[in-house]
Design a protein around this motif. Sequence first.
Motif, short mmCIF file in Angstrom:
data_model
loop_
_atom_site.label_atom_id
_atom_site.label_comp_id
_atom_site.label_asym_id
_atom_site.label_seq_id
_atom_site.Cartn_x
_atom_site.Cartn_y
_atom_site.Cartn_z
N ALA B 94 0.83 -1.21 0.00
CA ALA B 94 0.00 0.00 0.00
C ALA B 94 0.86 1.25 0.00
O ALA B 94 0.52 2.26 -0.61
CB ALA B 94 -0.93 -0.01 1.21
N ASP B 95 2.00 1.19 0.67
CA ASP B 95 2.89 2.35 0.77
C ASP B 95 3.63 2.61 -0.55
O ASP B 95 4.25 3.67 -0.71
CB ASP B 95 3.91 2.13 1.90
N GLY B 96 3.55 1.66 -1.48
CA GLY B 96 4.25 1.84 -2.75
C GLY B 96 3.32 2.20 -3.90
O GLY B 96 3.75 2.30 -5.04
N ILE B 97 2.03 2.41 -3.61
CA ILE B 97 1.07 2.74 -4.66
C ILE B 97 1.17 4.23 -5.00
O ILE B 97 1.14 5.07 -4.09
CB ILE B 97 -0.37 2.40 -4.22
N GLY B 98 1.28 4.54 -6.27
CA GLY B 98 1.26 5.94 -6.71
C GLY B 98 2.20 6.81 -5.91
O GLY B 98 3.37 6.49 -5.72
N ASP B 99 1.69 7.93 -5.41
CA ASP B 99 2.47 8.80 -4.54
C ASP B 99 1.62 9.12 -3.31
O ASP B 99 0.48 8.68 -3.20
CB ASP B 99 2.90 10.08 -5.28
N ARG B 100 2.19 9.88 -2.40
CA ARG B 100 1.53 10.17 -1.13
C ARG B 100 0.11 10.74 -1.34
O ARG B 100 -0.85 10.31 -0.71
CB ARG B 100 2.40 11.14 -0.32
N GLN B 101 -0.02 11.70 -2.24
CA GLN B 101 -1.33 12.34 -2.43
C GLN B 101 -2.36 11.33 -2.96
O GLN B 101 -3.53 11.37 -2.57
CB GLN B 101 -1.20 13.52 -3.41
N VAL B 102 -1.92 10.46 -3.85
CA VAL B 102 -2.82 9.44 -4.40
C VAL B 102 -3.20 8.44 -3.30
O VAL B 102 -4.36 8.03 -3.18
CB VAL B 102 -2.16 8.72 -5.60
N ARG B 103 -2.22 8.06 -2.47
CA ARG B 103 -2.50 7.10 -1.39
C ARG B 103 -3.47 7.69 -0.35
O ARG B 103 -4.16 6.94 0.33
CB ARG B 103 -1.20 6.70 -0.69
#
Lengths: 157, 264
Positions: B94-103
């Motif tokens: 989960a921490d590797g999906i997209g970037d912080r804003q997307v997560r």
Amino acid sequence: MSIPLALTVNGKAVKADIDPRLLLADFLRTTLGLTGTHIGCDTAQCGACTIHLDGRAIKSCNVLALQAQGADVVTIEGLAESDGTMHPMQAAFKECHGLQCGFCTTGMVMSAIDLVARHPNADEKTIREELEGNLCRCTGYHNIVKAVQQGAAAMAK
Amino acid sequence: MYTFEYQLPKTLADAAKALASTGGKPLAGGQSLVAAMKLRLAQPGTLVDLRGISELAGIRKEGDALVIGAMTRHADVANSAVVKGAIPALAVLADGIGDRQVRNMGTLGGSIANNDPAADWPAAVVACNATVQTNKRKIAAGDFFKGMYETALGADEIITAVSFPIPKKAAYAKFPNPASRFALVGVFVAQLADGSVRAAVTGAAPAVFRAAPIETALAKSFTPDAAKAVKVDAKGLNNDLHGSAAYRAHLVSVMAGRAVAAAG
């Protein structure tokens, strides 16, 4: 179809009847005139449109305004004190010259504040990783990272 | 974007009713759907926003399973002590999906309902032999993902949660495209409670799939070398400007090896 939208923006209650298609970024910029939130890529990649939605950094060009119904939104305009004193992170970007053309800066500052809230003692590696969603086309990352470190230290005081 | 009507139901029953009566689409975090609508690649007549249904979010342990609500944000999965304690590989994924804003916006349910060929979550759901719970039924992971952007979900069916049986060991390793950061190849390896091994691959084909030769090799010897020694068939794998099918096939073994190493 027009839908009533009510939310808080920078501490003030805001109401408007909007087309459901209106993006949060366009609502802030066009309806409210808060043009400090920039639209760069308009495809949720560059991060220039980053704002805080209920305390979390998000990309406002990829969110419908209606998804902020009832929410607490903070934009770059909501950071400084009422007397104009800059937020410590804004001050750090100014002091470290953490910008070149300045287009990505507001998104960078909003992401940086979210980052420091979660990682108060972030090292350089963490800062670089956490800023993955914010692009600087001037490639001014060196001073941006320096600014985030200085801003984090100032926020801790 | 094309015009659409918008509804914000408060209950699951109302949301299902709204979908059935309008033929609309559910909106979770919108990180794929809103982007697709902006490009006019999606044109739902009605959006049924699931944000107001509180029972859809949350993380809990239920017996030998970890249950994650469909509207749980990726960032909340990544930060969850419950997830880190039960299946730490899911927090890493989960921490590797997209970037912080997307997560901060994107959700588990939205990701698997969209079933992007390069999405991370489908690999975890398949490898862990998870069960997708909807407002109508329970769907086994193997029956849920049908093909590119295609799932077993009915038009008015809403994912409520995903139940992950807690594996003995699990890890996810992905090779991100250097520009988009989407998985060129991602492999989720899990040694389940009964000792069987599953290896699910994302990014390499039109949809998530289980790499049978890797599973066979890892069932005999759960080591990085065993995974890396497998020669994966390139037939049917994606062949595009980002990488040839042969390159992706090679990456499947390499990433499976890295996942096994990370699983310990």
